[in-house]
Design a protein around this motif. Sequence first.
Motif, PDB file in Angstrom:
ATOM      1  N   THR A 141     -10.022 -35.796 -13.998  1.00 36.51           N
ATOM      2  CA  THR A 141     -11.766 -35.972 -13.445  1.00 36.51           C
ATOM      3  C   THR A 141     -13.209 -35.153 -14.568  1.00 36.51           C
ATOM      4  O   THR A 141     -12.893 -34.139 -14.289  1.00 36.51           O
ATOM      5  N   GLY A 142     -14.214 -35.495 -14.231  1.00 36.00           N
ATOM      6  CA  GLY A 142     -15.210 -34.581 -14.563  1.00 36.00           C
ATOM      7  C   GLY A 142     -16.020 -34.906 -16.071  1.00 36.00           C
ATOM      8  O   GLY A 142     -14.875 -35.148 -17.164  1.00 36.00           O
ATOM      9  N   ARG A 143     -16.954 -35.267 -16.294  1.00 39.35           N
ATOM     10  CA  ARG A 143     -17.723 -35.184 -17.695  1.00 39.35           C
ATOM     11  C   ARG A 143     -16.398 -33.832 -18.207  1.00 39.35           C
ATOM     12  O   ARG A 143     -16.241 -34.732 -19.742  1.00 39.35           O
ATOM     13  N   SER A 144     -17.426 -32.740 -17.924  1.00 37.41           N
ATOM     14  CA  SER A 144     -16.198 -32.042 -19.357  1.00 37.41           C
ATOM     15  C   SER A 144     -14.778 -32.286 -19.380  1.00 37.41           C
ATOM     16  O   SER A 144     -14.801 -32.203 -20.301  1.00 37.41           O
ATOM     17  N   ASN A 145     -14.421 -32.354 -18.745  1.00 39.10           N
ATOM     18  CA  ASN A 145     -12.887 -32.333 -18.553  1.00 39.10           C
ATOM     19  C   ASN A 145     -12.962 -33.773 -19.973  1.00 39.10           C
ATOM     20  O   ASN A 145     -11.340 -33.778 -21.027  1.00 39.10           O
ATOM     21  N   TYR A 146     -13.129 -35.357 -19.577  1.00 37.07           N
ATOM     22  CA  TYR A 146     -13.833 -36.179 -19.652  1.00 37.07           C
ATOM     23  C   TYR A 146     -13.626 -35.740 -21.744  1.00 37.07           C
ATOM     24  O   TYR A 146     -13.027 -36.270 -22.643  1.00 37.07           O
ATOM     25  N   ASN A 147     -14.795 -34.766 -21.368  1.00 34.93           N
ATOM     26  CA  ASN A 147     -15.233 -34.587 -23.352  1.00 34.93           C
ATOM     27  C   ASN A 147     -14.817 -33.600 -23.599  1.00 34.93           C
ATOM     28  O   ASN A 147     -14.053 -33.710 -25.019  1.00 34.93           O
ATOM     29  N   LEU A 201     -17.921 -29.877 -11.828  1.00 35.00           N
ATOM     30  CA  LEU A 201     -17.309 -31.055 -13.486  1.00 35.00           C
ATOM     31  C   LEU A 201     -17.665 -30.957 -14.734  1.00 35.00           C
ATOM     32  O   LEU A 201     -17.189 -32.278 -15.246  1.00 35.00           O
ATOM     33  N   GLY A 202     -19.008 -30.459 -14.850  1.00 40.08           N
ATOM     34  CA  GLY A 202     -19.653 -30.924 -15.587  1.00 40.08           C
ATOM     35  C   GLY A 202     -20.430 -32.273 -15.565  1.00 40.08           C
ATOM     36  O   GLY A 202     -21.495 -32.499 -16.308  1.00 40.08           O
ATOM     37  N   ASN A 203     -20.064 -32.655 -14.136  1.00 35.99           N
ATOM     38  CA  ASN A 203     -21.420 -33.986 -14.438  1.00 35.99           C
ATOM     39  C   ASN A 203     -22.716 -33.216 -13.845  1.00 35.99           C
ATOM     40  O   ASN A 203     -22.821 -32.678 -12.773  1.00 35.99           O
ATOM     41  N   GLY A 204     -23.698 -34.890 -13.740  1.00 40.18           N
ATOM     42  CA  GLY A 204     -24.957 -34.287 -13.414  1.00 40.18           C
ATOM     43  C   GLY A 204     -24.967 -34.635 -11.888  1.00 40.18           C
ATOM     44  O   GLY A 204     -23.920 -34.865 -11.234  1.00 40.18           O
TER      45      GLY A 204
END
Length: 375
Positions: free
Chosen positions: A281-287, A259-262
């Motif tokens: 959930t996940g960096r990509s969704n937050y972005n 999900l775009g997380n490291g």
Amino acid sequence: MNIASLQDVLAASLRGEPAALSRLFDIIDRNRDGKMTAEELQAAITLPAHAQSISQLIIYKESEWYHQPQKWDALDELLGHSGSTPHLNWLAEKQRIKQISWWSEVAEKVGLPVYGKVFHFHPVGLVGHFSSQKAYCFTLGMMKKIYSKSSSSMFPRMQKIINELNEHIELYKLDTDLRRAHFWAQVTHETGVNISIEESFIYSKQGLIGTFGYFGRHPDKATVFGYADSARKTINAAGEKITSIDHEEIANRAYGGLLGNGDYFTGDGWKYRGRGLKQLTGRSNYNKFNKWHKKHWPNDPIDFVENPNSLLEAKYAVRSAAYFWIDNHLYNIADSGATSNAVDRMTEIINKHTHSYPERRENFEKIWREKWLIQ
């Protein structure tokens, strides 16, 4: 009316309505300095949702057509006018203002108050407020039915959620009974009885294995982080206490590299764990949510990638869910009908591998059958 006098009028006319006054400052006073400037007001009305809210104000204030010469004379010194050094242009302007001020001449003849104070409202905004399209409102009574097992301590959170939804029903595409029923069928499962807007990592060993791919591949780790007995959810299979540090471990292992997380070592799994009404959930969704939010609320400077815990605030919890609903066109699926197939299609987009398909179908059937969201 200038901004300073607008502030005074709002404070006076809304003195008995602190929530309404607070909401107005939320919309206009974006830097939270307790003042509303012309620039802030102009910025606020560029957004349709905020312009609509402001247009529905009814203000009790002296009419600009009611002439009181002493108010204009008070500006003499500021404009450099005095008896010895007259400012001819300012004198001419005061005369012009007097000539176009008609209130005192007609007030008694037509039944207007002679003291010049009247209610001011935006005609289009007022009519729009009573239109059928704007008639629908979520209520606390509705939420109590949906969350029937929740305690009264949850009512303030419910009300904040309701306020945000009612403010932007059209923007959030929750403008039909069917859409609202489908939306809440999903949200009630995500938030649970206590309207939790933060992901829980309390899992049994088998729950971890069945929910997350990482633990399916590493069942030995599920033994360490998952509880063995539902009656003792803080003790793992080895008899050791499960702590909040273990919850972070679960998140970082479950979501690391997804999900775009490291990867696991970045801590992104925990940082971008599920939050909000839809458990974003996940960096990509937050972005993606960050970009969507800036588009609709450009004067709200919050950065959700840098400050993900902001989604634990009710209004942002709602907005994050609305973003996912709109971005994934879930409202179009809702429009397809009051069917189990529609619920399943929506669930597949939200969480494809979840085991909760039956529960979400049941949520929808109950909300729709009991008409909990129909006024």
